[in-house]
Motif scaffolding. Structure first.
Motif, PDB file in Angstrom:
ATOM      1  N   LEU A 131      17.485  -2.230  -3.752  1.00  0.00           N
ATOM      2  CA  LEU A 131      16.331  -2.191  -4.669  1.00  0.00           C
ATOM      3  C   LEU A 131      15.153  -2.986  -4.092  1.00  0.00           C
ATOM      4  O   LEU A 131      13.992  -2.611  -4.285  1.00  0.00           O
ATOM      5  CB  LEU A 131      16.742  -2.749  -6.040  1.00  0.00           C
ATOM      6  N   SER A 132      15.467  -4.050  -3.351  1.00  0.00           N
ATOM      7  CA  SER A 132      14.404  -4.898  -2.788  1.00  0.00           C
ATOM      8  C   SER A 132      13.645  -4.175  -1.676  1.00  0.00           C
ATOM      9  O   SER A 132      12.567  -4.626  -1.280  1.00  0.00           O
ATOM     10  CB  SER A 132      14.994  -6.197  -2.240  1.00  0.00           C
ATOM     11  N   GLY A 133      14.184  -3.077  -1.179  1.00  0.00           N
ATOM     12  CA  GLY A 133      13.488  -2.318  -0.139  1.00  0.00           C
ATOM     13  C   GLY A 133      12.697  -1.145  -0.699  1.00  0.00           C
ATOM     14  O   GLY A 133      12.032  -0.425   0.043  1.00  0.00           O
ATOM     15  N   ARG A 134      12.748  -0.929  -2.016  1.00  0.00           N
ATOM     16  CA  ARG A 134      12.127   0.274  -2.584  1.00  0.00           C
ATOM     17  C   ARG A 134      10.684   0.018  -3.029  1.00  0.00           C
ATOM     18  O   ARG A 134      10.325  -1.095  -3.399  1.00  0.00           O
ATOM     19  CB  ARG A 134      12.990   0.787  -3.755  1.00  0.00           C
ATOM     20  N   PRO A 135       9.849   1.076  -3.006  1.00  0.00           N
ATOM     21  CA  PRO A 135       8.419   0.893  -3.311  1.00  0.00           C
ATOM     22  C   PRO A 135       8.160   0.584  -4.787  1.00  0.00           C
ATOM     23  O   PRO A 135       8.671   1.289  -5.655  1.00  0.00           O
ATOM     24  CB  PRO A 135       7.809   2.242  -2.924  1.00  0.00           C
ATOM     25  N   MET A 136       7.378  -0.451  -5.044  1.00  0.00           N
ATOM     26  CA  MET A 136       7.064  -0.837  -6.423  1.00  0.00           C
ATOM     27  C   MET A 136       5.575  -0.627  -6.748  1.00  0.00           C
ATOM     28  O   MET A 136       5.197  -0.655  -7.912  1.00  0.00           O
ATOM     29  CB  MET A 136       7.437  -2.304  -6.673  1.00  0.00           C
ATOM     30  N   ARG A 137       4.733  -0.392  -5.713  1.00  0.00           N
ATOM     31  CA  ARG A 137       3.285  -0.237  -6.000  1.00  0.00           C
ATOM     32  C   ARG A 137       3.013   0.952  -6.908  1.00  0.00           C
ATOM     33  O   ARG A 137       2.033   0.960  -7.639  1.00  0.00           O
ATOM     34  CB  ARG A 137       2.507  -0.056  -4.691  1.00  0.00           C
ATOM     35  N   ARG A 138       3.885   1.951  -6.854  1.00  0.00           N
ATOM     36  CA  ARG A 138       3.679   3.134  -7.700  1.00  0.00           C
ATOM     37  C   ARG A 138       3.634   2.732  -9.183  1.00  0.00           C
ATOM     38  O   ARG A 138       3.060   3.442 -10.000  1.00  0.00           O
ATOM     39  CB  ARG A 138       4.769   4.179  -7.437  1.00  0.00           C
ATOM     40  N   VAL A 150      -0.249  -8.901 -11.756  1.00  0.00           N
ATOM     41  CA  VAL A 150       1.021  -8.591 -11.070  1.00  0.00           C
ATOM     42  C   VAL A 150       0.942  -9.002  -9.614  1.00  0.00           C
ATOM     43  O   VAL A 150      -0.021  -8.681  -8.921  1.00  0.00           O
ATOM     44  CB  VAL A 150       1.302  -7.069 -11.064  1.00  0.00           C
ATOM     45  N   GLU A 151       1.964  -9.686  -9.169  1.00  0.00           N
ATOM     46  CA  GLU A 151       2.044 -10.078  -7.759  1.00  0.00           C
ATOM     47  C   GLU A 151       3.281  -9.421  -7.153  1.00  0.00           C
ATOM     48  O   GLU A 151       4.378  -9.553  -7.709  1.00  0.00           O
ATOM     49  CB  GLU A 151       2.260 -11.579  -7.712  1.00  0.00           C
ATOM     50  N   THR A 152       3.121  -8.735  -6.026  1.00  0.00           N
ATOM     51  CA  THR A 152       4.296  -8.151  -5.374  1.00  0.00           C
ATOM     52  C   THR A 152       4.468  -8.785  -3.999  1.00  0.00           C
ATOM     53  O   THR A 152       3.557  -9.426  -3.494  1.00  0.00           O
ATOM     54  CB  THR A 152       4.165  -6.630  -5.152  1.00  0.00           C
ATOM     55  N   THR A 153       5.632  -8.562  -3.420  1.00  0.00           N
ATOM     56  CA  THR A 153       5.882  -9.028  -2.060  1.00  0.00           C
ATOM     57  C   THR A 153       5.715  -7.801  -1.167  1.00  0.00           C
ATOM     58  O   THR A 153       6.645  -7.031  -0.985  1.00  0.00           O
ATOM     59  CB  THR A 153       7.320  -9.589  -1.994  1.00  0.00           C
ATOM     60  N   GLU A 154       4.478  -7.594  -0.713  1.00  0.00           N
ATOM     61  CA  GLU A 154       4.135  -6.409   0.100  1.00  0.00           C
ATOM     62  C   GLU A 154       4.593  -5.118  -0.568  1.00  0.00           C
ATOM     63  O   GLU A 154       5.196  -4.243   0.069  1.00  0.00           O
ATOM     64  CB  GLU A 154       4.726  -6.536   1.507  1.00  0.00           C
ATOM     65  N   GLY A 155       4.347  -5.026  -1.867  1.00  0.00           N
ATOM     66  CA  GLY A 155       4.667  -3.790  -2.587  1.00  0.00           C
ATOM     67  C   GLY A 155       6.133  -3.645  -2.941  1.00  0.00           C
ATOM     68  O   GLY A 155       6.554  -2.584  -3.400  1.00  0.00           O
ATOM     69  N   ARG A 156       6.922  -4.676  -2.709  1.00  0.00           N
ATOM     70  CA  ARG A 156       8.365  -4.624  -3.009  1.00  0.00           C
ATOM     71  C   ARG A 156       8.721  -5.785  -3.942  1.00  0.00           C
ATOM     72  O   ARG A 156       7.880  -6.596  -4.278  1.00  0.00           O
ATOM     73  CB  ARG A 156       9.210  -4.775  -1.731  1.00  0.00           C
ATOM     74  N   LEU A 157      10.010  -5.888  -4.277  1.00  0.00           N
ATOM     75  CA  LEU A 157      10.487  -7.043  -5.041  1.00  0.00           C
ATOM     76  C   LEU A 157      10.534  -8.251  -4.110  1.00  0.00           C
ATOM     77  O   LEU A 157      10.656  -8.056  -2.898  1.00  0.00           O
ATOM     78  CB  LEU A 157      11.884  -6.764  -5.592  1.00  0.00           C
ATOM     79  N   PRO A 158      10.531  -9.462  -4.609  1.00  0.00           N
ATOM     80  CA  PRO A 158      10.295  -9.823  -6.001  1.00  0.00           C
ATOM     81  C   PRO A 158       8.872  -9.495  -6.465  1.00  0.00           C
ATOM     82  O   PRO A 158       7.926  -9.588  -5.696  1.00  0.00           O
ATOM     83  CB  PRO A 158      10.510 -11.347  -6.027  1.00  0.00           C
ATOM     84  N   VAL A 159       8.781  -9.125  -7.737  1.00  0.00           N
ATOM     85  CA  VAL A 159       7.499  -8.886  -8.404  1.00  0.00           C
ATOM     86  C   VAL A 159       7.384  -9.915  -9.524  1.00  0.00           C
ATOM     87  O   VAL A 159       8.357 -10.178 -10.233  1.00  0.00           O
ATOM     88  CB  VAL A 159       7.450  -7.450  -8.978  1.00  0.00           C
ATOM     89  N   THR A 160       6.189 -10.515  -9.639  1.00  0.00           N
ATOM     90  CA  THR A 160       5.971 -11.476 -10.738  1.00  0.00           C
ATOM     91  C   THR A 160       4.843 -10.963 -11.621  1.00  0.00           C
ATOM     92  O   THR A 160       3.761 -10.613 -11.121  1.00  0.00           O
ATOM     93  CB  THR A 160       5.603 -12.866 -10.178  1.00  0.00           C
ATOM     94  N   ILE A 161       5.104 -10.907 -12.899  1.00  0.00           N
ATOM     95  CA  ILE A 161       4.068 -10.531 -13.878  1.00  0.00           C
ATOM     96  C   ILE A 161       3.742 -11.766 -14.701  1.00  0.00           C
ATOM     97  O   ILE A 161       4.639 -12.446 -15.203  1.00  0.00           O
ATOM     98  CB  ILE A 161       4.555  -9.374 -14.789  1.00  0.00           C
TER      99      ILE A 161
END
Ligand code: S3P
Length: 448
Positions: A131-138, A150-161
């Motif tokens: 899951l940590s390798g999957r795209p979250m920017r979408r 929202v803060e992402t780690t280069e578009g991946r997890l961890p994500v902080t809201i």
């Protein structure tokens, strides 16, 4: 309650082997649908009042969503096998004290990001290696457009809201994704004003159906070659009881096991019949599969059917690209059916397969190639030349439950046993897979 629950994956740890089996026979009930089970926990937690769920899929992915709902303040309780009650928060969640860990689940993490952002609370989202390798920017990009911090780690997890107030958004997702659509609609429930999703390619519509069941005001209008889905926030949901129908994506494995094992005849009961999910069954019929479908009851707004499957001589076909969203999770197991078919099966329109629990396009091609099947992987397509399958190879699962189950089904029809490197991920979506397959007579066992 969740402290009493263990993850299912432990009993499936390590390599497994499957081999030629006698004809499969008997009946199983399709396990509860994963998409609807996640949403039952999420909508129940958000709503005002008590939601009772029956037929919930108690897989690791779904239980992680339940734990996340508890961390946000909902009371989640298991009453009996598959029966759960949720005391909702009436839209008033609290920021969780610890990270929300979604394990392997894209649906859990993406929908709950929308939920958290729309609820004006904050949270940090984490998951397993896959899951940590999957795209979250979408999801995080449109949430930012609504005003989320929202803060992402280069578009991946961890994500902080971080807590913020959102405004509605009109959004046309650039990828056909029910997870993106659902995340934005969940955020829209708590946002100020109208949120609109403009969906050019239909994707599974369980969020829309269940929002209506939970009393939301939501409009769905087909216009200009797209579906416009609109709701105005803020809105409070009202608890309702949910009966989860069977999962067509999980039922696919036993279906194809019976199709490729000579002499088989099995029945699978209670499979959800939704046009946005049943592309596999349409495709199998086109390939010549003997599928007898009888109507079952309607469950929480979804039709169901009971399916009798008989071993069939399959033919290779061209699978239309536009059917992909209606069978997006079924390509690895369809590829197994295609490997046993006479002739060539071409499957275009598969770019999204590369963004699943693993790069499923590459993983499916390798699974077949390692077992002697001639297969060509394009950037967004698979071409499979069917015939007798030698088998005898290893399947690398890359933390992907659907590759693990597909590899084990492949071995049932192959000339030599097929070994799967690790079966543990099967518990994320179908913990009863091995017991169901054993009940039907399939030979699958831990490998030495
Ligand atoms: C799901 C949507 C699909 C699917 C996933 C479940 C859902 O993902 O692959 O298994 O429940 O909304 P995408 O929205 O990324 O296509």
């Amino acid at each position: 309650m969740f402290s009493l629950m263990t993850q299912n994956s432990a009993s499936l740890q390590g390599p497994f082997l499957s081999r030629n089996s006698a004809p499969l026979s008997g009946a199983i009930a399709a396990p509860g649908d994963k998409s609807i089970s996640h949403r039952a926990f999420i909508f129940g937690a958000l709503a005002k009042g008590y939601t009772q769920v029956s037929g919930l899929l108690e897989s690791d992915d779904v239980l992680n969503t339940g734990r996340a709902m508890e961390a946000l303040g909902a009371k989640v309780q298991k009453d009996a096998a598959g029966r759960w009650s949720i005391e909702g928060c009436s839209g008033k969640f609290e920021s969780p004290a610890t990270d929300l860990d979604f394990g392997n689940a894209g649906t859990g993490v993406r929908l709950v990001m929308g939920l958290v952002a729309g609820s004006g609370i904050g949270a940090r989202f984490i998951g397993d290696e896959s899951l940590s390798g999957r795209p979250m920017r979408r999801v995080t990009d449109p949430l930012s457009d609504m005003g989320a911090d929202v803060e992402t780690t280069e578009g991946r997890l961890p994500v902080t809201i971080t807590p913020s107030e959102l405004d509605g958004l009109s959004y046309a997702p650039p990828v056909a994704s029910a997870q993106v659509k659902s995340a934005i609609l969940l955020a829209g429930l708590g946002a100020n004003g109208e949120t609109e999703i403009i969906e050019a390619v239909p994707t599974r519509d369980h969020t829309e159906t269940m929002l209506k069941l939970f009393g939301a005001a939501i409009e769905i209008e087909p216009r200009d070659d797209a579906t416009h889905i609109r709701l105005t926030g803020p809105q409070t949901l009202t608890a309702t009881d949910i009966a989860v129908p069977g999962d067509p994506s999980s039922a696919a494995f036993a279906t194809i096991a019976a199709l490729i094992t000579p002499g088989s005849e099995i029945t699978i009961t209670g499979i959800m019949d939704n046009p946005a999910r049943n592309g596999l069954y349409t495709t199998l019929k086109e390939m010549g599969a003997d599928l007898d479908m009888q109507d079952g009851p309607v469950m929480s707004g979804e039709k169901t059917f009971n399916l009798t499957v008989r071993h069939s001589a399959l033919n290779g076909i061209e699978v239309p690209a536009e059917r992909a969203p209606a069978m997006i999770d079924e390509y690895p197991i369809l590829a197994v059916a295609a490997a046993f078919a006479s002739g060539t099966t071409h499957m275009p329109g598969l770019a999204e397969l590369r963004a699943k629990e693993s790069d499923r396009l590459a993983g499916t091609a390798l699974m077949l190639a390692n077992n002697g099947v001639i297969v060509e992987a394009g950037t967004d397509s698979l071409t499979i030349h069917g015939g007798p399958v030698p088998g005898g190879g290893e399947v690398e699962t890359h933390h992907d439950h659907r590759l693990a189950m597909s590899g084990l089904v492949l071995g049932l029809g192959a000339q030599a046993p097929v070994r799967v490197d690790d079966a543990s991920m099967i518990a994320t979506s179908y913990p009863e897979f091995l017991s169901h397959m054993a009940a039907l007579g399939a030979k699958m066992e831990p490998a030495k």
